[in-house]
Design a protein around this motif. Structure first.
Motif, PDB file in Angstrom:
ATOM      1  N   ALA A 172      -3.476  -6.740   0.706  1.00 35.19           N
ATOM      2  CA  ALA A 172      -2.176  -6.421   1.397  1.00 35.19           C
ATOM      3  C   ALA A 172      -0.864  -6.673   0.900  1.00 35.19           C
ATOM      4  O   ALA A 172       0.001  -6.072   1.167  1.00 35.19           O
ATOM      5  N   ASP A 173      -1.040  -7.645   0.047  1.00 34.35           N
ATOM      6  CA  ASP A 173       0.245  -8.156  -0.649  1.00 34.35           C
ATOM      7  C   ASP A 173       1.053  -7.219  -1.234  1.00 34.35           C
ATOM      8  O   ASP A 173       0.368  -6.240  -1.826  1.00 34.35           O
ATOM      9  N   LYS A 174       2.475  -6.938  -0.913  1.00 35.06           N
ATOM     10  CA  LYS A 174       3.318  -6.075  -1.766  1.00 35.06           C
ATOM     11  C   LYS A 174       4.358  -6.684  -2.137  1.00 35.06           C
ATOM     12  O   LYS A 174       4.814  -7.452  -1.549  1.00 35.06           O
ATOM     13  N   SER A 205       0.378  -1.700  -2.545  1.00 36.78           N
ATOM     14  CA  SER A 205      -0.258  -3.009  -2.302  1.00 36.78           C
ATOM     15  C   SER A 205      -1.050  -3.658  -3.566  1.00 36.78           C
ATOM     16  O   SER A 205      -1.595  -2.727  -4.508  1.00 36.78           O
ATOM     17  N   SER A 209      -4.334  -1.583  -3.755  1.00 35.87           N
ATOM     18  CA  SER A 209      -4.164  -0.177  -4.044  1.00 35.87           C
ATOM     19  C   SER A 209      -4.069  -0.239  -5.678  1.00 35.87           C
ATOM     20  O   SER A 209      -4.860   0.709  -6.548  1.00 35.87           O
ATOM     21  N   GLU A 224      -5.558 -10.574   1.395  1.00 30.39           N
ATOM     22  CA  GLU A 224      -4.467 -11.029   0.190  1.00 30.39           C
ATOM     23  C   GLU A 224      -4.511  -9.580  -0.466  1.00 30.39           C
ATOM     24  O   GLU A 224      -3.451  -9.491  -1.148  1.00 30.39           O
ATOM     25  N   ASP A 256       0.277   3.780  -0.579  1.00 28.49           N
ATOM     26  CA  ASP A 256       0.873   2.860   0.411  1.00 28.49           C
ATOM     27  C   ASP A 256       2.142   2.289  -0.052  1.00 28.49           C
ATOM     28  O   ASP A 256       2.824   1.353   0.280  1.00 28.49           O
ATOM     29  N   THR A 274       0.768 -11.420  -6.777  1.00 26.21           N
ATOM     30  CA  THR A 274       1.614 -10.205  -6.666  1.00 26.21           C
ATOM     31  C   THR A 274       1.211  -8.944  -7.573  1.00 26.21           C
ATOM     32  O   THR A 274       1.622  -9.502  -8.731  1.00 26.21           O
ATOM     33  N   ARG A 287       0.356 -16.803  -3.591  1.00 30.45           N
ATOM     34  CA  ARG A 287      -0.215 -15.233  -3.666  1.00 30.45           C
ATOM     35  C   ARG A 287      -0.255 -14.914  -5.010  1.00 30.45           C
ATOM     36  O   ARG A 287       0.241 -15.497  -5.859  1.00 30.45           O
TER      37      ARG A 287
END
Length: 210
Positions: free
Chosen positions: A98-100, A106, A109, A96, A184, A138, A136
């Motif tokens: 990596a969700d963008k 992300s 990040s 999770e 990223d 976000t 999710r």
């Protein structure tokens, strides 16, 4: 006119500390109904099985702006500090992170940036409830405080697009990106606005990816 006595269960009247009868005006007003927690709200509205985000709501609760009205509504959060970001990094499923949000950095990040720069970076975004297939957490962007280029940067918003790498918008974003390790991200935020922290009064900048 004599005051109205308040009967007490079991007989007799309740008397004030001074020895007189308590009037109706002196009866404490009932406490207001406690606000429904986000978890209670989502469980009440939910029309499918529970999801993984339910285990994280207590971390996000203090920063959520409102309550969803139905099982499809999102819940927005803002001013997420490094302390909450650290707890999310410990508990979020790795995939999770990596969700963008479109071209934004992300989730992982921005949480790492907040933890690595306490008081300088806070996160804003939204939660999608378990009743939806796209459940999710976000991150839509960050708020940056005490950045060295703040005083030199002029307001740039969606009505003033920046296509060149030499414009102030891109220069500011490049500095923020390098300072906080947001490598990223696919591009600069669409919106950069001045922001004053509600808690401390510090000036900062609100960055948002549409």
């Amino acid at each position: 006119m004599s005051s109205t006595a308040v009967p007490v269960a079991g007989g007799g009247d309740r008397r004030a500390a001074q020895g007189g009868r308590m009037t109706l005006d002196a009866i404490p007003a009932p406490a207001g109904r406690p606000r429904e927690t986000l978890e209670q709200c989502w469980r009440r509205l939910q029309d499918q099985g529970s999801g993984w985000t339910l285990d994280l709501l207590e971390v996000l609760e203090p920063y959520v702006l409102g309550r969803p009205h139905d099982s499809r509504d999102i819940a927005r959060f803002r001013d997420l500090p490094w302390t909450a970001a650290a707890r999310l990094l410990q508990r979020l499923p790795r995939e999770e992170l990596a969700d963008k949000q479109n071209g934004a950095p992300s989730l992982g990040s921005v949480l790492v940036a907040a933890v690595g720069h306490p008081g300088e970076v806070e996160v804003h975004g939204y939660l999608v409830p378990p009743s939806r297939a796209d459940e999710r957490i976000t991150a839509e962007g960050i708020v940056v405080y005490d950045h060295p280029e703040l005083d030199e940067f002029r307001l740039v918003g969606p009505e003033e697009p920046c296509d060149g790498t030499g414009c102030e918008h891109e220069a500011f974003w490049s500095s923020v990106q390098a300072s906080f390790g947001l490598d990223d991200a696919d591009h600069a935020p669409q919106v950069v606005l001045p922001r004053t922290c509600r808690r401390t009064g510090r000036p900062g900048w609100y960055l948002w990816w549409d």
